[in-house]
Design a protein around this motif. Sequence first.
Motif, short mmCIF file in Angstrom:
data_model
loop_
_atom_site.label_atom_id
_atom_site.label_comp_id
_atom_site.label_asym_id
_atom_site.label_seq_id
_atom_site.Cartn_x
_atom_site.Cartn_y
_atom_site.Cartn_z
N GLU A 121 0.82 -1.22 0.00
CA GLU A 121 0.00 0.00 0.00
C GLU A 121 0.85 1.27 0.00
OE1 GLU A 121 -0.39 -2.49 2.36
OE2 GLU A 121 -2.11 -3.46 1.37
N GLY A 122 2.18 1.11 0.04
CA GLY A 122 3.07 2.26 -0.02
C GLY A 122 3.49 2.82 1.33
N VAL A 123 3.22 2.11 2.42
CA VAL A 123 3.62 2.57 3.75
C VAL A 123 5.08 2.21 3.99
CG1 VAL A 123 3.19 2.38 6.24
CG2 VAL A 123 1.27 2.28 4.63
N ASP A 124 5.91 3.21 4.28
CA ASP A 124 7.34 3.02 4.52
C ASP A 124 7.53 2.54 5.95
OD1 ASP A 124 10.11 3.37 5.13
OD2 ASP A 124 10.26 4.90 3.57
N LEU A 125 8.12 1.32 6.11
CA LEU A 125 8.33 0.74 7.44
C LEU A 125 9.74 0.99 7.97
CD1 LEU A 125 6.56 -2.72 6.95
CD2 LEU A 125 5.62 -0.62 7.95
N GLY A 126 10.64 1.47 7.12
CA GLY A 126 12.02 1.71 7.54
C GLY A 126 12.99 1.02 6.60
N PHE A 127 14.11 0.55 7.15
CA PHE A 127 15.14 -0.08 6.34
C PHE A 127 15.56 -1.40 6.97
CE2 PHE A 127 17.28 2.33 9.57
CZ PHE A 127 18.38 1.56 9.92
N VAL A 128 16.09 -2.31 6.14
CA VAL A 128 16.61 -3.57 6.63
C VAL A 128 17.93 -3.30 7.33
CG1 VAL A 128 17.41 -5.89 6.04
CG2 VAL A 128 15.51 -4.87 4.75
N ASP A 129 17.95 -3.49 8.64
CA ASP A 129 19.16 -3.26 9.43
C ASP A 129 20.09 -4.47 9.33
OD1 ASP A 129 20.92 -1.94 11.12
OD2 ASP A 129 19.91 -2.60 12.93
N ALA A 146 13.55 8.37 10.47
CA ALA A 146 12.86 9.65 10.25
C ALA A 146 11.99 9.64 8.99
CB ALA A 146 13.88 10.78 10.16
N ASP A 147 12.30 8.76 8.03
CA ASP A 147 11.52 8.71 6.78
C ASP A 147 10.40 7.68 6.81
OD1 ASP A 147 13.14 10.68 5.59
OD2 ASP A 147 14.61 9.16 4.97
N SER A 148 10.32 6.90 7.87
CA SER A 148 9.32 5.83 7.91
C SER A 148 8.09 6.22 8.72
CB SER A 148 9.95 4.56 8.50
OG SER A 148 10.35 4.77 9.82
N ARG A 149 7.11 5.33 8.69
CA ARG A 149 5.82 5.54 9.37
C ARG A 149 6.01 5.83 10.85
NH1 ARG A 149 2.18 2.18 12.18
NH2 ARG A 149 0.01 2.60 11.66
N ASP A 150 6.95 5.09 11.47
CA ASP A 150 7.22 5.26 12.90
C ASP A 150 8.65 4.79 13.18
OD1 ASP A 150 7.11 2.43 12.98
OD2 ASP A 150 4.97 2.47 13.43
N ALA A 151 9.06 4.81 14.42
CA ALA A 151 10.42 4.43 14.79
C ALA A 151 10.49 2.99 15.30
CB ALA A 151 10.96 5.38 15.85
N GLU A 152 9.47 2.21 15.00
CA GLU A 152 9.41 0.83 15.51
C GLU A 152 10.42 -0.09 14.84
OE1 GLU A 152 7.35 -0.29 18.05
OE2 GLU A 152 6.96 1.85 18.24
N ARG A 173 14.73 -0.93 -2.80
CA ARG A 173 13.43 -1.09 -2.14
C ARG A 173 13.02 -2.56 -2.09
NH1 ARG A 173 10.66 2.18 -5.13
NH2 ARG A 173 10.04 0.58 -6.60
N LEU A 174 12.37 -2.90 -0.99
CA LEU A 174 11.81 -4.22 -0.78
C LEU A 174 10.32 -4.01 -0.50
CD1 LEU A 174 13.72 -6.95 0.81
CD2 LEU A 174 11.52 -6.58 1.83
N THR A 175 9.47 -4.59 -1.33
CA THR A 175 8.02 -4.45 -1.16
C THR A 175 7.50 -5.69 -0.43
OG1 THR A 175 7.91 -3.19 -3.21
CG2 THR A 175 5.83 -4.06 -2.34
N VAL A 176 6.69 -5.45 0.61
CA VAL A 176 6.23 -6.54 1.45
C VAL A 176 4.71 -6.52 1.62
CG1 VAL A 176 8.38 -6.63 2.75
CG2 VAL A 176 6.53 -5.19 3.58
N ASP A 177 4.17 -7.67 1.92
CA ASP A 177 2.77 -7.81 2.30
C ASP A 177 2.79 -7.93 3.83
OD1 ASP A 177 0.10 -8.28 2.60
OD2 ASP A 177 0.10 -10.25 1.63
N TRP A 178 2.64 -6.78 4.51
CA TRP A 178 2.79 -6.75 5.96
C TRP A 178 1.90 -5.67 6.55
CZ3 TRP A 178 4.99 -10.44 8.64
CH2 TRP A 178 5.27 -10.24 9.99
N ASP A 179 1.22 -5.98 7.61
CA ASP A 179 0.38 -5.02 8.30
C ASP A 179 1.27 -4.09 9.13
OD1 ASP A 179 -1.39 -3.59 9.87
OD2 ASP A 179 -2.50 -5.36 10.56
N PRO A 180 1.28 -2.78 8.85
CA PRO A 180 2.13 -1.86 9.60
C PRO A 180 1.82 -1.81 11.09
CG PRO A 180 1.12 -0.75 7.72
CD PRO A 180 0.52 -2.12 7.82
#
Length: 182
Positions: A121-129, A146-152, A173-180
Amino acid sequence: MPMDAAPEAAADDYVVLGKLTSPYGVKGWLKVYSYTDPMEGILDYPEWILVQRGTQHVYRVAGGRRHGKGLVAGLEGVETRERAEQLAGAEIRLAKQQLPRLEPGDYYWHQLEGLRVVTREGVDLGFVDYLFETGANDVLVVRGDADSRDAEERLLPFLPDEVILEVDLEAGRLTVDWDPEF
């Protein structure tokens, strides 16, 4: 003796394969902690770049084998326990361009680290650490910023076609099927 000093390059031009932990025996061999899977895979590379205290040198692998639950290896020019002691703790690196080519859809972990993780859906979750193994599957540790939906921090299973919908290395970019919310 090392073959030569390794050419200076950016740290991200290399992948860390493992480290030398301690001497083994009196003939200069060393115990090896391997990050490869299978662990013996580190012995497939005839030359290692050893990095220790800010310096790096190339060593040719003279031999290696499994020993107990680990590995031991001998390096050309390292023929005494005292010389092996000097190398204990060195990081073992390989230039990324020396890694074998993978089949389409397969990735090295270092290729996934740093990718932006976005839901379908285009929600940015962060980056793969980083990633880790669980036995059932690999797990991506995704850190919000700072660029993602939250700091989780989120743990996503690396399950292609289920959770992982697309890996676009060029776009980072990595696109995922995941509930934010999860």
